[in-house]
Design a protein around this motif. Structure first.
Motif, PDB file in Angstrom:
ATOM      1  N   UNK A   5       8.198  10.533   3.099  1.00 50.41           N
ATOM      2  CA  UNK A   5       6.848  10.164   2.688  1.00 50.41           C
ATOM      3  C   UNK A   5       6.248   9.160   3.669  1.00 50.41           C
ATOM      4  N   UNK A   6       7.056   8.194   4.124  1.00 53.09           N
ATOM      5  CA  UNK A   6       6.552   7.193   5.064  1.00 53.09           C
ATOM      6  C   UNK A   6       6.082   7.850   6.358  1.00 53.09           C
ATOM      7  N   UNK A   7       6.860   8.786   6.883  1.00 54.41           N
ATOM      8  CA  UNK A   7       6.458   9.505   8.104  1.00 54.41           C
ATOM      9  C   UNK A   7       5.159  10.265   7.882  1.00 54.41           C
ATOM     10  N   UNK A   8       5.059  10.966   6.756  1.00 51.90           N
ATOM     11  CA  UNK A   8       3.845  11.714   6.440  1.00 51.90           C
ATOM     12  C   UNK A   8       2.658  10.768   6.288  1.00 51.90           C
ATOM     13  N   UNK A   9       2.868   9.649   5.602  1.00 52.84           N
ATOM     14  CA  UNK A   9       1.817   8.653   5.371  1.00 52.84           C
ATOM     15  C   UNK A   9       1.278   8.129   6.706  1.00 52.84           C
ATOM     16  N   UNK A  65       0.829  -1.210   0.000  1.00 55.24           N
ATOM     17  CA  UNK A  65       0.000   0.000   0.000  1.00 55.24           C
ATOM     18  C   UNK A  65       0.860   1.255   0.000  1.00 55.24           C
ATOM     19  N   UNK A  66       1.910   1.256   0.813  1.00 57.26           N
ATOM     20  CA  UNK A  66       2.803   2.407   0.900  1.00 57.26           C
ATOM     21  C   UNK A  66       3.510   2.652  -0.438  1.00 57.26           C
ATOM     22  N   UNK A  67       4.001   1.584  -1.058  1.00 63.34           N
ATOM     23  CA  UNK A  67       4.679   1.720  -2.340  1.00 63.34           C
ATOM     24  C   UNK A  67       3.714   2.245  -3.409  1.00 63.34           C
ATOM     25  N   UNK A  68       2.489   1.758  -3.405  1.00 63.51           N
ATOM     26  CA  UNK A  68       1.480   2.254  -4.346  1.00 63.51           C
ATOM     27  C   UNK A  68       1.239   3.740  -4.135  1.00 63.51           C
ATOM     28  N   UNK A  69       1.114   4.160  -2.874  1.00 66.02           N
ATOM     29  CA  UNK A  69       0.899   5.574  -2.568  1.00 66.02           C
ATOM     30  C   UNK A  69       2.100   6.418  -3.012  1.00 66.02           C
TER      31      UNK A  69
END
Length: 180
Positions: A159-163, A138-142
């Motif tokens: 991006x991961x922190x923001x996600x 899901x994270x990679x797709x985003x």
């Protein structure tokens, strides 16, 4: 040499290496299923590194090992191979491969790569977790949707922190033990 010849040549080489590694006492004493798992890990790693990335052992470094294991390894495994027992053996199998290649004079930085495996052992063993697998998909797709360069480690971290900040329930669900 075309790709098919390269695949056959690497396959023959892997078979020779596995015969030697499987005969080592600490491997030979494993159960047949565990030996098969060790062979699957080594075979998959070497094929990705030598055929997929066109890197010979003397070119292997910690970045390549991380790329192979954390980005490509799971993708090539068959569904029935993806078991926690196999993932638990990843550090052992990689260290056996690197030690064997060191002893053959083919991997000059084997000690460094073995250290890398020791440092990353828990991460390598936990890649099987289906919840984490879905989270990373899901994270990679985003990230792709937002145009994040997956090779830019700082951009991925940011991006991961923001996600996770924008989706706090995902982080909570990821680390909860409710499915045990």
């Amino acid at each position: 040499m075309d790709k098919e010849q390269q695949v056959q040549q690497v396959g023959t080489l892997i078979d020779q290496w596995l015969d030697q590694i499987d005969a080592e006492p600490d491997v030979a004493k494993l159960t047949p299923q565990a030996i098969q798992n060790v062979d699957t890990i080594i075979d998959s790693f070497v094929e990705i590194a030598m055929v997929g990335l066109d890197k010979q052992p003397e070119q292997w470094d910690d970045q390549l090992v991380g790329d192979v294991m954390f980005s490509r390894f799971m993708v090539i495994l068959e569904a029935d191979e993806q078991t926690q027992a196999l993932y638990n053996l990843i550090p052992f199998a990689l260290k056996k491969l690197f030690g064997y290649l060191r002893d053959q004079g083919k991997l000059p930085n084997a000690a460094h790569l073995i250290d890398w495996v020791n440092i990353n052992a828990k991460g390598l063993q936990s890649m099987f977790n289906p919840k984490f697998d879905q989270f990373y998909r899901d994270l990679t797709t985003a990230m792709r949707r937002e145009g994040i360069d997956l090779q830019d480690h700082q951009a991925v971290d940011d991006f991961t922190k923001l996600y996770l900040k924008q989706h706090p329930d995902v982080g909570i669900k990821l680390y909860s033990d409710s499915d045990k």
